[in-house]
Motif scaffolding. Structure first.
Motif: not given
Ligand code: ACO
Length: 335
Positions: A45-46, A161, A164, A166, A226, A228, A262, A265-266, A290, A320-322
């Motif tokens: 996923r990351t 969520t 894992v 950072f 999702s 973000v 981050a 995939r992004i 991250n 990009f971020g908060a």
């Molecule tokens: N391990 C196992 N399963 C998990 C985990 C994990 N660590 N985390 C979430 N899941 C589960 C969820 O509960 C969900 O289960 P469900 O379908 O039964 O409800 C399933 O996995 C899918 O969860 P999603 O949130 O839909 O997963 P997604 O594919 O969207 O990936 C992620 C999540 C990796 C967080 C993604 O959305 C992402 O990268 N977003 C951007 C985050 C980002 O860039 N943040 C930093 C910004 S910079 C700053 O300023 C800090």
């Protein structure tokens, strides 16, 4: 001594780089021993496989000082020659005083002003823009920009969520004058309507610390991943297009694209939209996670050390971020 006499200043360059990453490595497999997660989920996923975690006695200023010392040593600039120290972070040592004040004091930067700059994970690009402005205007000659984070302290280790994603680390650049003006284009942006998607709810004036905020775990990072994710792909691509078109350039002209680290995939989605070839894109989040404001300078160090970033290369950095915030910087690498 770097740079030119004030009257002759035409622009700014990155005159030195330094990084510091704590020794302790935390793997996905270790995380899965106390969280309901797996290496398979996190890496697919990351793209992240491991991250570095600060020692319990290390705060953000400690990491920042190490990165800064390396940058100053490489530039052969004494801390006493610094005019300004900017620390960009979302994990300051404390709400106040500024982490930059502590860092400047520890470095011996007795002539320097110091402040923290908070722009989420875009902080490093914002800090670079501020430093460039001061230097190109001829106000200051030596400005240190340090992106430093101990994110492991602001994560809820019971929340799979966020925890894992950072890691901890620091990177510093010295911005100094140049005749040619090697830093030549910025795009900074903000959309506060997305503020709710990423942040730490409690501990500020809106929601001061109380028994309830601690009980409800509101002193930890909260993220709607999702939202973000969607924002990030759009913001990175739009910002890169803007900064390139402002400079009259295209993605084909870029030697190396260094995006905030981050999620792989992004990075891949944004790179695809921009038409970058894989060899134009740098990523190392597999080993660091991250690291927020430190992610771009940590990438620069690795890209430079491995020869993927060479003197004269056209470098595009995007964060990009908060906030939600975003920002890009286009420069010729000059080291
Ligand atoms: N391990 C196992 N399963 C998990 C985990 C994990 N660590 N985390 C979430 N899941 C589960 C969820 O509960 C969900 O289960 P469900 O379908 O039964 O409800 C399933 O996995 C899918 O969860 P999603 O949130 O839909 O997963 P997604 O594919 O969207 O990936 C992620 C999540 C990796 C967080 C993604 O959305 C992402 O990268 N977003 C951007 C985050 C980002 O860039 N943040 C930093 C910004 S910079 C700053 O300023 C800090």
């Amino acid at each position: 001594m770097t740079g030119l006499p004030r009257g002759k200043v035409r622009g700014a360059r990155i005159a030195a780089l330094g990084v510091y990453v704590p020794e302790r490595v935390l793997t996905n497999d270790e995380l899965s021993q106390f969280l309901d997660t797996s290496d398979e989920w996190i890496s697919t996923r990351t793209g992240i496989r491991e991250r570095h975690i600060a020692r319990i006695d290390q705060a953000t200023s400690d990491l920042a000082v190490e990165a800064a010392k390396q940058a100053l040593e490489r530039a052969a600039v004494d801390a006493g020659e610094l005019d300004l120290v900017i620390v960009t972070t979302i994990t300051p040592d404390m709400v106040f005083p500024a982490t930059a004040s502590i860092v400047a004091h520890r470095l011996g930067a007795t002539r320097a002003g110091a402040f923290d700059l908070e722009a989420g994970c875009t902080g490093f690009v914002y800090g670079l823009a501020v430093a460039t402005g001061f230097v190109a205007a001829g106000i200051y000659r030596n400005v240190l920009v340090i992106g430093s984070e101990v994110l492991s302290r602001s994560l809820d280790w019971e929340d799979r969520t966020t925890s894992v994603l950072f890691g901890d680390g620091a990177g510093a650049v010295l911005v100094s004058p140049t005749e040619n003006g090697s830093i030549f284009s910025f795009d900074l942006g903000n959309d506060g309507s997305g503020a709710e998607y990423l942040g730490m709810p409690a501990g500020g004036s809106r929601l001061p610390a109380s028994h309830h905020t601690v009980r409800d775990r509101q002193h930890y990072m909260k993220m709607t991943g999702s939202e973000v994710y969607k924002f990030a792909i759009r913001a990175v691509a739009d910002s890169c297009e803007k900064v390139l078109s402002d400079a009259g350039l295209t993605p084909q002209d870029v030697n190396l694209f260094v995006p905030h680290q981050a999620n792989m995939r992004i990075i891949e989605a944004a790179a695809k939209r921009l038409g970058f070839k894989p060899e134009q894109v740098f990523a190392n989040l597999e080993r660091y996670g991250n690291t927020s404001c430190a992610s771009i300078p940590i990438c620069l160090e690795e890209a430079w050390a491995s020869g993927r970033l060479q003197k004269g290369d056209l470098l595009l950095m995007t964060g990009f971020g908060a906030g939600l915030t975003w920002g890009s910087c286009l420069t010729r690498w000059d080291l």
